[in-house]
Scaffold this motif. Sequence first.
Motif, PDB file in Angstrom:
ATOM      1  N   LEU A   1      -0.881  -5.615 -13.650  1.00 51.81           N
ATOM      2  CA  LEU A   1      -0.051  -4.617 -12.990  1.00 51.81           C
ATOM      3  C   LEU A   1       0.838  -3.891 -13.997  1.00 51.81           C
ATOM      4  O   LEU A   1       1.055  -2.682 -13.878  1.00 51.81           O
ATOM      5  CB  LEU A   1       0.809  -5.302 -11.920  1.00 51.81           C
ATOM      6  CG  LEU A   1       1.393  -4.426 -10.818  1.00 51.81           C
ATOM      7  CD1 LEU A   1       1.649  -5.256  -9.565  1.00 51.81           C
ATOM      8  CD2 LEU A   1       2.693  -3.765 -11.261  1.00 51.81           C
ATOM      9  N   ILE A   2       1.341  -4.631 -14.998  1.00 52.12           N
ATOM     10  CA  ILE A   2       2.148  -3.991 -16.043  1.00 52.12           C
ATOM     11  C   ILE A   2       1.320  -2.937 -16.764  1.00 52.12           C
ATOM     12  O   ILE A   2       1.742  -1.785 -16.933  1.00 52.12           O
ATOM     13  CB  ILE A   2       2.647  -5.035 -17.055  1.00 52.12           C
ATOM     14  CG1 ILE A   2       3.629  -5.992 -16.398  1.00 52.12           C
ATOM     15  CG2 ILE A   2       3.296  -4.358 -18.262  1.00 52.12           C
ATOM     16  CD1 ILE A   2       4.045  -7.137 -17.290  1.00 52.12           C
ATOM     17  N   VAL A   3       0.145  -3.336 -17.196  1.00 54.02           N
ATOM     18  CA  VAL A   3      -0.742  -2.408 -17.899  1.00 54.02           C
ATOM     19  C   VAL A   3      -1.068  -1.215 -17.017  1.00 54.02           C
ATOM     20  O   VAL A   3      -1.010  -0.055 -17.444  1.00 54.02           O
ATOM     21  CB  VAL A   3      -2.033  -3.138 -18.335  1.00 54.02           C
ATOM     22  CG1 VAL A   3      -3.009  -2.161 -18.971  1.00 54.02           C
ATOM     23  CG2 VAL A   3      -1.712  -4.270 -19.300  1.00 54.02           C
TER      24      VAL A   3
ATOM     25  N   MET B   1      -8.450   0.837   2.255  1.00 55.05           N
ATOM     26  CA  MET B   1      -7.987  -0.504   1.887  1.00 55.05           C
ATOM     27  C   MET B   1      -8.366  -1.530   2.954  1.00 55.05           C
ATOM     28  O   MET B   1      -8.796  -2.644   2.634  1.00 55.05           O
ATOM     29  CB  MET B   1      -6.470  -0.495   1.693  1.00 55.05           C
ATOM     30  CG  MET B   1      -5.992   0.268   0.477  1.00 55.05           C
ATOM     31  SD  MET B   1      -4.195   0.166   0.272  1.00 55.05           S
ATOM     32  CE  MET B   1      -3.964   1.235  -1.155  1.00 55.05           C
ATOM     33  N   GLY B   2      -8.215  -1.151   4.223  1.00 54.67           N
ATOM     34  CA  GLY B   2      -8.569  -2.069   5.295  1.00 54.67           C
ATOM     35  C   GLY B   2     -10.060  -2.355   5.350  1.00 54.67           C
ATOM     36  O   GLY B   2     -10.476  -3.498   5.591  1.00 54.67           O
ATOM     37  N   THR B   3     -10.885  -1.329   5.096  1.00 54.45           N
ATOM     38  CA  THR B   3     -12.335  -1.516   5.082  1.00 54.45           C
ATOM     39  C   THR B   3     -12.752  -2.471   3.977  1.00 54.45           C
ATOM     40  O   THR B   3     -13.565  -3.376   4.185  1.00 54.45           O
ATOM     41  CB  THR B   3     -13.047  -0.162   4.905  1.00 54.45           C
ATOM     42  OG1 THR B   3     -12.704   0.700   5.992  1.00 54.45           O
ATOM     43  CG2 THR B   3     -14.561  -0.342   4.856  1.00 54.45           C
TER      44      THR B   3
ATOM     45  N   PRO C   1       0.800  -1.239   0.000  1.00 53.61           N
ATOM     46  CA  PRO C   1       0.000   0.000   0.000  1.00 53.61           C
ATOM     47  C   PRO C   1       0.824   1.277   0.000  1.00 53.61           C
ATOM     48  O   PRO C   1       0.394   2.291  -0.559  1.00 53.61           O
ATOM     49  CB  PRO C   1      -0.836  -0.120   1.284  1.00 53.61           C
ATOM     50  CG  PRO C   1      -0.871  -1.570   1.591  1.00 53.61           C
ATOM     51  CD  PRO C   1       0.456  -2.096   1.146  1.00 53.61           C
ATOM     52  N   THR C   2       1.990   1.262   0.654  1.00 53.56           N
ATOM     53  CA  THR C   2       2.787   2.485   0.777  1.00 53.56           C
ATOM     54  C   THR C   2       3.941   2.539  -0.214  1.00 53.56           C
ATOM     55  O   THR C   2       4.773   3.453  -0.131  1.00 53.56           O
ATOM     56  CB  THR C   2       3.363   2.596   2.203  1.00 53.56           C
ATOM     57  OG1 THR C   2       4.073   1.390   2.521  1.00 53.56           O
ATOM     58  CG2 THR C   2       2.246   2.801   3.222  1.00 53.56           C
TER      59      THR C   2
ATOM     60  N   TYR D   1      -6.132   1.530  -9.349  1.00 57.19           N
ATOM     61  CA  TYR D   1      -6.742   2.123  -8.160  1.00 57.19           C
ATOM     62  C   TYR D   1      -5.780   2.086  -6.978  1.00 57.19           C
ATOM     63  O   TYR D   1      -5.598   3.086  -6.273  1.00 57.19           O
ATOM     64  CB  TYR D   1      -8.036   1.379  -7.832  1.00 57.19           C
ATOM     65  CG  TYR D   1      -8.601   1.674  -6.462  1.00 57.19           C
ATOM     66  CD1 TYR D   1      -9.247   2.884  -6.205  1.00 57.19           C
ATOM     67  CD2 TYR D   1      -8.483   0.757  -5.424  1.00 57.19           C
ATOM     68  CE1 TYR D   1      -9.765   3.166  -4.945  1.00 57.19           C
ATOM     69  CE2 TYR D   1      -8.993   1.020  -4.159  1.00 57.19           C
ATOM     70  CZ  TYR D   1      -9.626   2.223  -3.930  1.00 57.19           C
ATOM     71  OH  TYR D   1     -10.133   2.502  -2.684  1.00 57.19           O
ATOM     72  N   ILE D   2      -5.128   0.932  -6.743  1.00 58.18           N
ATOM     73  CA  ILE D   2      -4.221   0.796  -5.604  1.00 58.18           C
ATOM     74  C   ILE D   2      -3.028   1.739  -5.737  1.00 58.18           C
ATOM     75  O   ILE D   2      -2.614   2.390  -4.768  1.00 58.18           O
ATOM     76  CB  ILE D   2      -3.743  -0.659  -5.468  1.00 58.18           C
ATOM     77  CG1 ILE D   2      -4.911  -1.557  -5.039  1.00 58.18           C
ATOM     78  CG2 ILE D   2      -2.597  -0.767  -4.472  1.00 58.18           C
ATOM     79  CD1 ILE D   2      -4.564  -3.030  -4.985  1.00 58.18           C
TER      80      ILE D   2
END
Length: 393
Positions: free
Chosen positions: A352-354, A257-259, A34-35, A234-235
């Motif tokens: 993820l590449i895209v 993200m946690g929700t 996430p970070t 989104y991430i």
Amino acid sequence: MKSLLTRPRRLNPVYLSFMAVSFMVGVAGALQAPTLSLFLTREVQVRPFWVGLFFTVNAVAGIIISLLVAKRSDTQGDRRNLILFCCLMAVLNALLFAFNRHYLTLVSLGVLLSALSSVAMPQIFALAREYADQSAREVVMFSSVMRAQLSLAWVIGPPLSFALALNYGFVTLFCVAAAIFLLSMLLIWRSLPSVPRVLVTPEQELLRISPWKDGQVRLLFIASVVMWACNTMYIIDMPLYISTTLGLPEKLAGLLMGTAAGLEIPIMLLAGHYAKRYGKRLPMLLALVAGVLFYLGLVLFHSRTALMVLQLFNAAFIGIIAGIGMLWFQDLMPGRAGAATTLFTTSISTGLIVAGLIQGVLSERFGHESVYWLALAMSLVALGLASRVRDVR
């Protein structure tokens, strides 16, 4: 008498070990992912384009390594030893990110270690599938409960990740992740089984040569790539979007993200239950409808409350495709648990590449909102593709 016979199965220590391992490895991954965009932007001090490029290079390396390992993992060696090796690479990778701030080192050595470590989770699920088949355990719910452990990990991981990074720094964050991977290795070594290889039929052996000869596998793979590209955009973008464009607190990203991860757990278990009755196709299509509504909501609503409510649709989207999608690949490729699971995770890496290429360019040239308009269009495309894949019972 029946309850006495079923109780040992319910408390099977191997079953519980699979749950614990998937949870711990999931937490370690959820601490770092996430970070990562904030780490590259603030600590390494690179522009958005280089952030997107890093995710792309990381995904390409992951795909190459995963495909090289997948075929061998189904036919040779002890899958448990492979998982231990991958976790060791994850420890080294976390320590590298803790104490290094050179972009070229991170995008080369760091990416190599990350690619090797990324093989761990699909191999854990492949070993779990083989164990479930061998022990006559119900596969769908076993896999769904295991996948729920990952969602539970993402309930804990993202808020803890932002708390550690913002309050104690990234060195502490990555060292904690390394420690969790070390504990996971100990549990894997002491608790997970070594499952003998299963002999396959000549027809299944033919599919070992090239699963791409099956048009349904190809179609599902493309649909899965598009789904995960939407989610990864989104991430990657969301932590930057809510802080720079919407002016909301940075810690909200971890809360969102946690929700979503917390909501995924009951949704995932329900999907696993109903997949036994209705098959894999219907839950997947419902998940994609939820994805369309989620990205539509992101482009229309920008308040903190709206973003929290939208996580219900995000949870339905990700929770179902993450669990049922993997099983759909395994059903389309019988006798190839390792290759099918790796193909599913390869679709995630390809997405993820895209996403890395698109997010970096769009956010830098057209602003962060353009990312979510494109995600909306892509989720509609994925819905159309998945609707053409047959169900397997």
